[in-house]
Design a protein around this motif. Sequence first.
Motif, mmCIF file in Angstrom:
data_model
loop_
_atom_site.group_PDB
_atom_site.id
_atom_site.type_symbol
_atom_site.label_atom_id
_atom_site.label_comp_id
_atom_site.label_asym_id
_atom_site.label_seq_id
_atom_site.Cartn_x
_atom_site.Cartn_y
_atom_site.Cartn_z
ATOM 1 N N VAL A 148 71.687 85.358 -44.999
ATOM 2 C CA VAL A 148 71.170 86.520 -45.742
ATOM 3 C C VAL A 148 71.369 87.840 -44.999
ATOM 4 O O VAL A 148 70.981 88.899 -45.520
ATOM 5 N N GLN A 149 71.950 87.814 -43.805
ATOM 6 C CA GLN A 149 72.104 89.051 -43.046
ATOM 7 C C GLN A 149 73.132 89.965 -43.700
ATOM 8 O O GLN A 149 74.110 89.509 -44.296
ATOM 9 N N THR A 150 72.906 91.262 -43.589
ATOM 10 C CA THR A 150 73.824 92.251 -44.152
ATOM 11 C C THR A 150 74.589 93.021 -43.073
ATOM 12 O O THR A 150 75.572 93.691 -43.382
ATOM 13 N N ASP A 151 74.140 92.931 -41.832
ATOM 14 C CA ASP A 151 74.815 93.579 -40.707
ATOM 15 C C ASP A 151 75.849 92.615 -40.146
ATOM 16 O O ASP A 151 75.528 91.477 -39.807
ATOM 17 N N ILE A 152 77.092 93.063 -40.034
ATOM 18 C CA ILE A 152 78.177 92.187 -39.607
ATOM 19 C C ILE A 152 77.908 91.578 -38.235
ATOM 20 O O ILE A 152 78.227 90.399 -37.981
ATOM 21 N N LYS A 153 77.286 92.351 -37.347
ATOM 22 C CA LYS A 153 77.023 91.842 -36.008
ATOM 23 C C LYS A 153 75.843 90.869 -35.987
ATOM 24 O O LYS A 153 75.823 89.920 -35.201
ATOM 25 N N ARG A 154 74.874 91.076 -36.852
ATOM 26 C CA ARG A 154 73.724 90.166 -36.883
ATOM 27 C C ARG A 154 74.115 88.795 -37.452
ATOM 28 O O ARG A 154 73.556 87.772 -37.052
ATOM 29 N N VAL A 155 75.059 88.767 -38.383
ATOM 30 C CA VAL A 155 75.569 87.473 -38.858
ATOM 31 C C VAL A 155 76.146 86.698 -37.686
ATOM 32 O O VAL A 155 75.862 85.507 -37.490
ATOM 33 N N LEU A 156 76.951 87.384 -36.873
ATOM 34 C CA LEU A 156 77.572 86.730 -35.725
ATOM 35 C C LEU A 156 76.532 86.374 -34.667
ATOM 36 O O LEU A 156 76.682 85.363 -33.959
ATOM 37 N N ALA A 157 75.481 87.188 -34.551
ATOM 38 C CA ALA A 157 74.422 86.892 -33.578
ATOM 39 C C ALA A 157 73.724 85.580 -33.919
ATOM 40 O O ALA A 157 73.502 84.725 -33.043
ATOM 41 N N TYR A 158 73.379 85.401 -35.194
ATOM 42 C CA TYR A 158 72.726 84.151 -35.586
ATOM 43 C C TYR A 158 73.688 82.976 -35.478
ATOM 44 O O TYR A 158 73.273 81.842 -35.208
ATOM 45 N N SER A 159 74.971 83.228 -35.669
ATOM 46 C CA SER A 159 75.936 82.147 -35.489
ATOM 47 C C SER A 159 76.001 81.731 -34.019
ATOM 48 O O SER A 159 76.173 80.547 -33.707
ATOM 49 N N THR A 160 75.864 82.693 -33.103
ATOM 50 C CA THR A 160 75.825 82.363 -31.678
ATOM 51 C C THR A 160 74.622 81.494 -31.360
ATOM 52 O O THR A 160 74.723 80.491 -30.648
ATOM 53 N N MET A 161 73.470 81.905 -31.889
ATOM 54 C CA MET A 161 72.255 81.121 -31.695
ATOM 55 C C MET A 161 72.469 79.682 -32.152
ATOM 56 O O MET A 161 72.055 78.720 -31.494
ATOM 57 N N SER A 162 73.144 79.530 -33.285
ATOM 58 C CA SER A 162 73.409 78.212 -33.847
ATOM 59 C C SER A 162 74.382 77.429 -32.973
ATOM 60 O O SER A 162 74.180 76.235 -32.701
ATOM 61 N N GLN A 163 75.445 78.068 -32.495
ATOM 62 C CA GLN A 163 76.449 77.368 -31.690
ATOM 63 C C GLN A 163 75.908 76.974 -30.315
ATOM 64 O O GLN A 163 76.248 75.908 -29.786
ATOM 65 N N ILE A 164 75.069 77.816 -29.730
ATOM 66 C CA ILE A 164 74.414 77.423 -28.485
ATOM 67 C C ILE A 164 73.499 76.231 -28.748
ATOM 68 O O ILE A 164 73.345 75.340 -27.903
#
Length: 620
Positions: free
Chosen positions: A302-318
């Motif tokens: 649901v994120q609208t900020d391009i960097k925040r989408v990637l931030a949550y993806s990092t959290m997920s990959q870690i």
Amino acid sequence: MNLLYLTFVFPLIGFLLLATLRTRLSENVAAVIGVGSMGLSALTTLYVGIDFLQNIPQGGSYVQTLWTWMQVGDFNASFGLHLDGLSLTMLGVVTGVGFFIHLFASWYMRGEKGFERFFSYMNLFVASMLLLVLGDNLALLYLGWEGVGLCSYLLIGFYYFDKANGEAAIKAFTVTRVGDVFMAIGLFILFKELGTLNIQQIVSLAPQHWQMNDPMLVFATLMLLGGAVGKSAQLPLQTWLADAMAGPTPVSALIHAATMVTAGVYLIARTHGLFLMTPDVLHLVGVVGAVTLVLAGFSALVQTDIKRVLAYSTMSQIGYMFLALGVGAWQASVFHLMTHAFFKALLFLSAGAVIIACHHEQNIFKMGGLYKKIPFVYACFLIGGGALAAFPFITVGFYSKDAILLQAYASGHTDLFWAGLLGALFTSIYTFRLIYIVFHGKENGHAHEIHGVSYWLPLGVLLVLSTGVGAFIHQPLEGVLPAFASPISEETKHFVEILAIGTGLVGLAIGAALFMGERRIPTALANSSIGKAISRLWMGGWGFDWLYDLLFVKPFLFIAHINRHDVIDKIIGLIPRTVRAGNELMVVSENGRLRWYAASVALGAVLILGVVLFLQMSRG
């Protein structure tokens, strides 16, 4: 190998030069120092790595003791560097990927106020991470650990003139400090029980000192896990990572790909001998990773900020890396750490290029149709996004994530396996959403073409490494980390592989159905009352900030409020007030009048004589 110390000395020298000469340097000179120091560090790593692999020392590790750092009684901590297959892998990731991030930053940050200050912080960040990775004892590792935390604060709050950025930096510093306190407690326990902080000695002495699941060892490993979840943004200390996007985009790439968030994974892998003796804590590591990767996947949708989408993806990959550690897939975890560094650096730097092309716009719904304007960045996003979603066979992410899922299934931890599979489904959906909205559909903003060798060269190299080519890089982890113990049949391998590929493709299909065309379904869901509530919950990271504000911040402020008239403070305050009153009284006597002074002397003499007479009479 005797040049090992130069790997962190070069960026440290770069930091000192940039910090001391700051305003006297032109942008070009500052870029040469900042990027050049990282280039020298990467070349030194390459030389040391080749030398190490061609002449592997006895025992599989090389120790370079520079000097005795601390010596108090029986405690002795050296400033020593430990090189083995694990630290060499991390060294390559930090210096190699870090160099390309620095090179890209020399293009991205051009013209920004504080250009020299930015590169000084970046160099110090990498130097601290290298100390963390190479330290042969936990005291030196902790020095690098704290240095990384300090630099993250400085870089996240780089645009400090914006209050929100300063608050994001303070939040990251405060939350990670909680984990650091846990880790420090763990170090105290290990030193008290074993009498050393040397990592290799701790791992070898632990089986002699403790039995399996010894309560003291369980407590120590729990404290180490607390430090790891803080640095690696895992539950329950994950709240800082999304707000860390306040920093410049190259900072986000450095934090998410090459340095800080991988520190927790490295810590657990480095001390794996302790966690193997506490299997319940090790399983908890996997559970923490599984829950984090699922919750972060929901939030990324649901994120609208391009960097925040990637931030949550990092959290997920870690989270995947923690899951792998928890099921004993040590080598698969570090393999995914390396591959994630490639494609996440590619995605963040590509996002930076998109932001520059769109005049510093970060809302994905104000973009669209960018594949025409910046086709090379589009190709980078396709490969990087494909690796993130583990697109089969042609991307590097497929090989590392497939290894984790396979070993999770083979270990018998089916709950963790299905959580990983669910996370893979969400990853495919939000990755498709991100790429399609940004690069396809109607153009919702004005974008321009971008040029520059320091822009396309880092992206080009990382693009190649994010394909299947990156999976051929050999990690010399044999003998350093245990191989996966459970047997895996060909039937199991094919079953998990087909299931993982199918899940990823289904996720892409769902993403296409939801976000291509007029997007009626997601729009209807978002406009419904339930949809709005869920969106707010996921957008805010499941309300953890609200919960911590309720449990910790408000009670603290309440106690401070009712204690603002503290009685103890008032009693202690009597001391300076009494001294001040005596001073004021004595000042009155200093009036410059001769008669007043004579009368004062006479009065003093009378008082003294009176006291003497009283004492004489009392004795008689």
